[in-house]
Design an enzyme around this catalytic site. Structure first.
Site, PDB file in Angstrom:
ATOM      1  N   HIS A   1      17.652 -35.569  67.309  1.00  0.00           N
ATOM      2  CA  HIS A   1      17.475 -34.113  67.224  1.00  0.00           C
ATOM      3  C   HIS A   1      18.691 -33.368  66.703  1.00  0.00           C
ATOM      4  CE1 HIS A   1      13.533 -33.405  69.129  1.00  0.00           C
ATOM      5  NE2 HIS A   1      13.787 -34.478  69.845  1.00  0.00           N
TER       6      HIS A   1
ATOM      7  N   LYS B   1      17.339 -17.515  70.022  1.00  0.00           N
ATOM      8  CA  LYS B   1      17.624 -18.954  70.102  1.00  0.00           C
ATOM      9  C   LYS B   1      18.905 -19.108  70.914  1.00  0.00           C
ATOM     10  CE  LYS B   1      17.542 -18.875  65.609  1.00  0.00           C
ATOM     11  NZ  LYS B   1      16.623 -19.940  65.276  1.00  0.00           N
ATOM     12  N   ARG B   2      19.262 -20.338  71.241  1.00  0.00           N
ATOM     13  CA  ARG B   2      20.519 -20.529  71.970  1.00  0.00           C
ATOM     14  C   ARG B   2      21.682 -19.942  71.172  1.00  0.00           C
ATOM     15  NH1 ARG B   2      20.833 -23.942  76.440  1.00  0.00           N
ATOM     16  NH2 ARG B   2      22.862 -22.961  76.611  1.00  0.00           N
TER      17      ARG B   2
ATOM     18  N   LYS C   1      24.366 -21.591  64.675  1.00  0.00           N
ATOM     19  CA  LYS C   1      23.175 -20.755  64.452  1.00  0.00           C
ATOM     20  C   LYS C   1      23.548 -19.396  63.864  1.00  0.00           C
ATOM     21  CE  LYS C   1      20.494 -23.076  68.082  1.00  0.00           C
ATOM     22  NZ  LYS C   1      19.379 -23.664  67.332  1.00  0.00           N
TER      23      LYS C   1
ATOM     24  N   THR D   1      12.016 -24.749  65.739  1.00  0.00           N
ATOM     25  CA  THR D   1      10.579 -24.519  65.954  1.00  0.00           C
ATOM     26  C   THR D   1      10.307 -23.032  66.147  1.00  0.00           C
ATOM     27  OG1 THR D   1      10.910 -25.060  68.293  1.00  0.00           O
ATOM     28  CG2 THR D   1      10.013 -26.787  66.902  1.00  0.00           C
TER      29      THR D   1
ATOM     30  N   LYS E   1       7.052 -20.483  64.912  1.00  0.00           N
ATOM     31  CA  LYS E   1       6.318 -19.540  65.770  1.00  0.00           C
ATOM     32  C   LYS E   1       6.260 -18.162  65.116  1.00  0.00           C
ATOM     33  CE  LYS E   1       7.966 -22.280  69.591  1.00  0.00           C
ATOM     34  NZ  LYS E   1       9.160 -22.545  70.391  1.00  0.00           N
TER      35      LYS E   1
END
Length: 867
Positions: free
Chosen positions: A393, A584-585, A590, A692, A696
């Site tokens: 992952h 998100k985290r 990110k 993911t 969504k």
């Protein structure tokens, strides 16, 4: 929504699911509800609280699950299919009530029954605690996979840990994140069933004794694993699979020495140490922390699970009444010769390792086969390899598990020995393929030499598995070319790609019922399990009436979310403004900081030119930072401080609002994602494995601004580049920049808007009470911009300007939104699981509908056979 469900009920009546009307009979539902309120909760309507009503409703819904759950397990026992065991240390399940009602097709009856007894079903749903037993994407993916495995009729089991405390509750105090325990079991869990009869002993510590050529693991500390089962219903097929989570229990006997010395209290208190194993989920995402408790958790989960798998394997049948796998002795002779049940283990058992956290399943299965079942080493390893498969992952070095040898030595001595033996055989093979290439042997070894000797768990997973997969096309390619290049060259047949997916039941049918209704009007209802059918919406992309209907649904979702935000935070936002969302985290890769720089840039522009033409925006960021991750927590503080200034500036007014979504979790995602206009997926190319959340948002009609990273690449291929906002460097361009020597300060000096934004932050404009508060953030960017944020800043701002321009044309925006929805089919977790099933697990998905509990089970089987 009602129309989707109603016609789905009619469809099921057509396939002779007798008595569905009785189950959904509102009168019977009310009776069951009142019975549970009275007998289960021991309350009447005079003293019952809203929480009591929720539990009564949950138990009533669970009644509809139990018969199907038992019948599903009976069906598996009779048919003896190959069983899939999904091993994950995280399951981010969220709430179960609404999802269960939808999958069973009883939402209409529940809603009407609650209305008739004077209760609001939406208010009751809000009372349910999120089952937050995961950090983020990995845990939520596991939850989506369980839903899809049940919907596809696979005999699948999810195995993990029943943490007493899930991912922490995030509270924002003075702009800073603070962590509070998530006591999700405080009021009990109506969905789970404890199974003390299947309690399993787990060993730790101790030492090895040699008896001939065999080893015995002796003088161990014992902990017991107590299973708790939760039902996982498939959609419309009466299949209810099981998620089994383990809870640590101390042995029943006290330490008699303490007891005899009068230290009774100490003896009881020491029991708690054993039970700490399942106390709390480690709140770390994409960051490896080599703590002993974490290693204990990993072994505890796989040891209990593998004993359970072997127990079930031995007691299964081959479609007959005679038990034939009560032990591992040879079968009767068959035409093709004598075969041992163990030699066929992989034909009945598939073990999927969700990242390296369950990697110890490999040496543990070897220990069971060699030490307990007394199988020859080579045969045991062949069986282990054929049964196990590994999903990677992450590409981030800091996320890869490397456990110190010394920790294994005293915690799991037998497993350390087995890993050494596996590595010795592996090194022999590498040496035979590349004689004299000692550097390659060093790179490929499971045991890493150095100042501290470590076990590389990813290498252990690759060597001990028959299949290794990444989770997006670009991620799998990067694994093969980079991180696992040597292993790919040795065993190219092992490596596969399985692009992640999301379940359309939760992420459209449940969270966006009005959009689901609109789609059903055009396409019928079969898209719920065949998401590729959404392609049929493309022909309506120029239908003005349909576009207006889609835009109306989006606006209603935005108004609903604005009301929710005001009721929970007191903050008012304009529902007509663009909802720009990044949830998100919180992690440097990110690049939430890039988003913050865009906000500061927009603010500076408005301050320079108050009368400028500006597309109104509400920028929302949500997510949790790992408690020990200093920089991530700084980013949350910076974002909130920027918001404090922007939101209170009269020149800005309502044109730009900055909102931090506190305590982001599954149930909050279900509210914000349907309301979003723009989805931010802006990680540095080559760092996000898949994502993911991006899927969504796409499914719910938000447009994406993103880099060519993770699943964004495949999303762009599916919808066309005209319907997504792609910016920034590619993976190759990032590599080239880093190789030639990336100097972030040059970008700072060349770009005036970037320089102004960073100077404002560093100068203390957003932190006047402590001007040097964000020096670390800016200095890290200027001197060590690891994720090339400054290099992508110019392209990002330019792309955001295009986003603002398009939003001024509602019909053009909505057309792209429809094209996003229409292209979402590939990103269903049903498609992902179908590929896992056929290409890794060697099983075929089934559309067989198990007869419901009130119908003769033979009848369904006869009809299926006739077909």
């Amino acid at each position: 929504m009602a129309s989707v469900l109603q016609s789905d009920h009619e469809k099921r009546k057509q396939i002779s699911v007798r008595g569905i009307a009785q189950v959904e009979n509102v009168t019977n539902f009310k009776k069951a509800f009142n019975r549970h309120l009275h007998f289960t909760l021991v309350k009447d309507r005079n003293v019952a609280t809203p929480r009591d009503y929720f539990f009564a409703l949950a138990h009533t819904v669970r009644d509809n699950l139990v018969g199907r759950w038992i019948r599903t397990q009976q069906y598996y026992y009779e048919k003896d299919p190959k069983r899939i065991y999904y091993l994950s240390l995280e399951y981010y399940m969220g709430r179960a009530l609404c999802n269960t009602m939808i999958n069973l097709g009883i939402q209409g009856a529940c809603d009407e029954a609650m209305y008739q007894v004077g209760l609001d079903i939406e208010e009751l749903q809000e009372i349910e605690e999120d089952a937050g037993l995961g950090n983020g994407g990995l845990g939520r993916l596991a939850a989506c996979f369980l839903d899809s495995m049940a919907t596809l009729g696979l005999a699948a089991y999810g195995y993990g840990i029943r943490y007493d405390y899930g991912i922490f509750t995030q509270k924002i105090q003075d702009g800073w994140q603070t962590e509070w325990p998530d006591d999700w079991l405080q009021y009990g869990n109506p969905w789970e069933k404890s199974r003390p009869e299947f309690m399993i002993p787990i060993k730790f510590y101790g030492h090895l004794e040699r008896e001939g050529d065999k080893y015995k693991w002796v003088n161990c500390q014992m902990v017991y694993a107590m299973p708790y089962d939760s039902p996982i219903p498939g959609y419309g097929n009466n299949t209810v699979n099981t998620m089994r989570l383990w809870s640590a229990k101390a042995p029943k006997n006290f330490d008699l020495k303490f007891f005899n010395d009068g230290e009774y209290i100490q003896a009881v208190c020491d029991r708690n140490l054993a039970e700490n194993i399942s106390r709390v989920l480690y709140p770390n995402d994409n960051m490896f922390e080599g703590k002993e408790l974490r290693l204990k958790q990993e072994y505890f989960m796989v040891a209990a699970t593998l004993q359970d798998i072997i127990r079930r394997y031995k007691s299964s049948k081959f479609g007959c009444r005679d038990p034939v796998r009560t032990n591992f002795e040879a079968f009767p002779e068959k035409e093709e010769g004598i075969c041992s049940p163990l030699e066929q283990l992989h034909e009945k058992v598939a073990i999927q390792l969700n990242d390296t956290h369950p990697a110890l399943a490999i040496p543990e299965l070897m220990r069971i086969l060699v030490d307990i079942e007394e199988m020859p080493w080579d045969k045991a390893f062949e069986i282990t390899q054929r049964a196990c498969a590994y999903t990677n992952h992450t590409l981030l070095p800091e996320a890869l598990e490397r456990w110190p040898i010394h920790m294994f030595e005293y915690l799991l001595p037998r497993h350390l020995q087995i890993i050494y033996d596996i590595n010795a055989k592996h090194m022999e093979r590498v040496a035979s393929l590349w004689p004299g290439d000692f550097d390659r042997m060093r790179r490929m070894s499971i045991i890493e030499e150095g100042h501290v000797k470590n076990i590389n768990m990813a290498h252990l997973c690759i060597v001990g598995s028959h299949a290794v997969n990444g989770v997006a096309a670009i991620h799998s390619s990067l694994l093969q070319k980079g991180l696992f290049k040597d292993f790919f060259e040795m065993d190219p047949h092992k490596f596969q790609n399985k692009t992640n997916g999301i379940t359309p039941r939760r992420w459209l049918l449940l969270c966006n019922p009005n959009l689901a209704d609109l789609i059903a009007e055009k396409l019928g209802e079969t898209w719920v399990t065949k998401l590729d059918e959404l392609r049929g919406l493309e022909k309506y992309a120029n239908d003005q009436k349909f576009l207006l209907a889609v835009a109306k649904v989006k606006q209603e979702n935005k108004m609903k979310f604005a009301q929710y935000l005001e009721s929970t935070t007191g903050m008012r936002i304009d529902p007509s403004a663009m909802f720009d969302v990044q949830v998100k985290r919180i992690h440097e890769y990110k690049r939430q900081l890039l988003n913050i720089l865009h906000i500061v840039t927009m603010y500076n522009r408005m301050k320079r030119n108050p009368n400028m033409d500006f597309t109104p925006r509400v920028v929302m960021i949500g997510g949790k930072a790992a408690p020990g991750y200093h920089m991530a927590k700084q980013l949350i503080k910076l974002y909130n401080n920027v918001g404090r200034v922007v939101n209170n500036d009269p020149i800005v007014g309502n044109r730009l609002k900055v909102v931090f979504l506190e305590n982001y979790r599954v149930s909050l995602a279900e509210k914000v994602i349907p309301a979003a206009d723009l989805s931010e997926q802006i990680s540095t190319a080559g760092t996000e494995a898949s994502g993911t959340g991006n899927m969504k948002f796409m499914l719910n009609g938000a447009l994406t601004i993103g880099t060519l990273d993770g699943a964004n690449v495949e999303m762009a291929e599916e919808m066309g580049n005209d319907n997504i906002f792609i910016f920034g460097m590619t993976v190759d361009e990032v590599d080239e920049l880093v190789k030639k020597g990336y100097k972030p300060r040059e970008y700072y000096e060349k770009n005036e808007e970037l320089r102004q934004a960073l100077d404002l932050i560093r100068g203390g404009f957003f932190s006047p009470e402590k001007p040097d508060l964000f020096h670390d953030v800016v200095d890290a960017l200027l001197n060590h911009d690891r994720f090339c944020l400054l290099a992508d800043y110019g392209a990002y701002i330019e792309c955001q300007d295009k986003v603002s321009e398009l939003y001024k044309d509602p019909m053009a925006w909505t057309k792209k939104s429809v094209m996003n929805i229409a292209a979402s089919g590939k990103f269903s977790s049903d498609r992902t699981i179908e590929q896992y099933a056929r290409e890794i697990w060697g099983v075929e998905p089934s559309d067989f509908v198990i007869p419901p509990p009130y119908e003769d089970p033979c009848r369904g089987n006869e009809e299926a056979a006739a077909k």
